[in-house]
Design an enzyme around this catalytic site. Structure first.
Site, short mmCIF file in Angstrom:
data_model
loop_
_atom_site.label_atom_id
_atom_site.label_comp_id
_atom_site.label_asym_id
_atom_site.label_seq_id
_atom_site.Cartn_x
_atom_site.Cartn_y
_atom_site.Cartn_z
CB SER A 197 6.73 10.86 9.63
OG SER A 197 5.70 11.83 9.56
CE1 TYR B 5 2.57 7.37 11.31
CE2 TYR B 5 3.02 9.71 11.49
CZ TYR B 5 3.06 8.53 10.76
OH TYR B 5 3.59 8.52 9.50
CE LYS C 209 6.44 6.75 10.95
NZ LYS C 209 7.24 5.87 10.08
CB SER D 262 -0.90 -0.02 1.25
OG SER D 262 -1.85 1.03 1.23
CB ILE E 292 5.26 5.49 0.70
CG1 ILE E 292 4.56 6.85 0.83
CG2 ILE E 292 6.75 5.66 0.44
CD1 ILE E 292 4.89 7.61 2.12
#
Ligand SMILES: NC(=O)c1ccc[n+]([C@@H]2O[C@H](COP(=O)([O-])OP(=O)(O)OC[C@H]3O[C@@H](n4cnc5c(N)ncnc54)[C@H](OP(=O)(O)O)[C@@H]3O)[C@@H](O)[C@H]2O)c1
Length: 299
Positions: A147, A160, A164, A20, A22
């Site tokens: 990210s 998240y 990250k 899925s 990237i």
């Protein structure tokens, strides 16, 4: 469209999160160079679709190896299969991740921990599986898709952001620990907002799913940044026009940043689609939602 020509010595690349967004776009871009690919994610169904796309785009080979990156043994088995099939690996692109929306106090503990686990233990497992191989080969490049949220903080994305920031720390340590082997490189790519399904595949307890904040890049554009990083290793590569400005704002004027980030988040990062609380794909693959693109206009 020109027919892709297979090189004599195809680049051998394992991609996690290849079914899925990237990761899938990266598989197709590398296929255009005639690469030999190993595609890893949890669900077989979407991996088979990604493999068919890669073969149609010119991949010399596209092995499908379902594995959860939190399972070190499964990941090692995928790497061992790649070595058995291709004789080694030139590079690994690590893009597997899940996401959850909600205040830290509201997101269920197991959901929060799984988002962090996939990022931190997943990346450590990837490093443990591939770096010994790279050392044996005297060469290899690990590219981790991190990210913009590895540099800044945003409300309602606490798991998240934790994932990250921690992943970026881990990447920087790996860069230091592989300095003794000049043939090995470890790079991070930091996208900003990208049009992928991660925003509606993830968990949410906010009443809404998320959406990528502008400027929204296409997954293909980020995939090209990944390929350019594969060609020229760098510590941290930005794949977002405004990333440097946003990061500078977060670091230099944190009071202003914190004042603005909540209201801006509501306008730019929330889909307002009214969904019941869901664990999304955090604990298991949801193949129906996996695709290269999400549902937003991108540049
Ligand atoms: N989209 C953005 O705006 C954006 C921005 C900055 C950074 N990124 C980063 O870019 C990377 C790719 O994200 P994306 O947007 O392309 O997401 P995506 O479209 O949701 O793809 C995520 C991929 O990871 C796989 N995956 C999830 N959990 C896994 C696990 N435990 N083990 C193995 N595979 C797993 C998924 O397949 P299964 O579910 O079948 O396993 C899927 O192939 C992530 O690191 C993300 O943090 C994305």
């Amino acid at each position: 469209m020109p027919t892709p020509t297979a090189p004599d010595d195809p680049q051998r690349v394992l991609i996690t999160g290849a079914s899925s967004g990237i990761g899938r776009a990266t598989a197709v871009e590398l296929a255009g160079r005639g690469a030999s690919l190993v595609l890893v994610a949890r669900g077989r169904e979407s991996l088979e679709e990604a493999a068919a796309e890669a073969l149609a785009a010119g991949a010399a080979a596209a092995l499908v190896r379902p594995a959860d990156v939190t399972d070190g043994d499964a990941l090692q088995a995928a790497v061992d299969d790649a070595v058995a099939e291709f004789g080694g690996l030139d590079a690994v692109v690590h893009a597997a991740q899940v996401m959850a929306y909600g205040r830290i106090e509201d997101v269920p503990k197991d959901v929060y921990e799984q988002v962090v686990d996939v990022s931190l233990h997943g990346t450590a497992n990837v490093a443990r599986a591939v770096l010994p191989l790279f050392r044996k080969q005297g060469a290899g490049h690990l590219v981790v898709v991190n990210s913009l949220l590895g540099n800044i903080a945003a409300p309602l994305m606490g798991s998240y952001v934790t994932a990250k920031w921690g992943q970026l720390g881990l990447i920087r340590v790996l860069q230091q620990e592989t300095r003794d082997e000049p043939g090995i490189s470890v790079s991070a790519v930091q996208p900003g907002g990208v049009d992928t399904p991660i925003y509606f595949q993830g968990a949410t307890v906010t009443g809404s799913t998320g959406r990528p904040p502008p400027p929204v890049y296409s997954p293909q554009r980020v995939a090209r940044a990944v390929l350019s990083t594969l060609d020229r290793p760098r510590r941290v590569v930005q794949a977002g026009l405004l990333n440097p400005l946003i990061t500078a704002g977060f670091r230099l004027v944190p009071g202003v940043f914190d004042y603005l980030v909540g209201p801006l988040f509501k306008v730019m990062a929330v889909a307002n689609d009214q969904v019941a609380p869901t664990e999304g794909n955090v604990f298991e693959s949801k193949p129906a939602g996996n695709a290269t693109e999400g549902r937003w206009r991108s540049i």
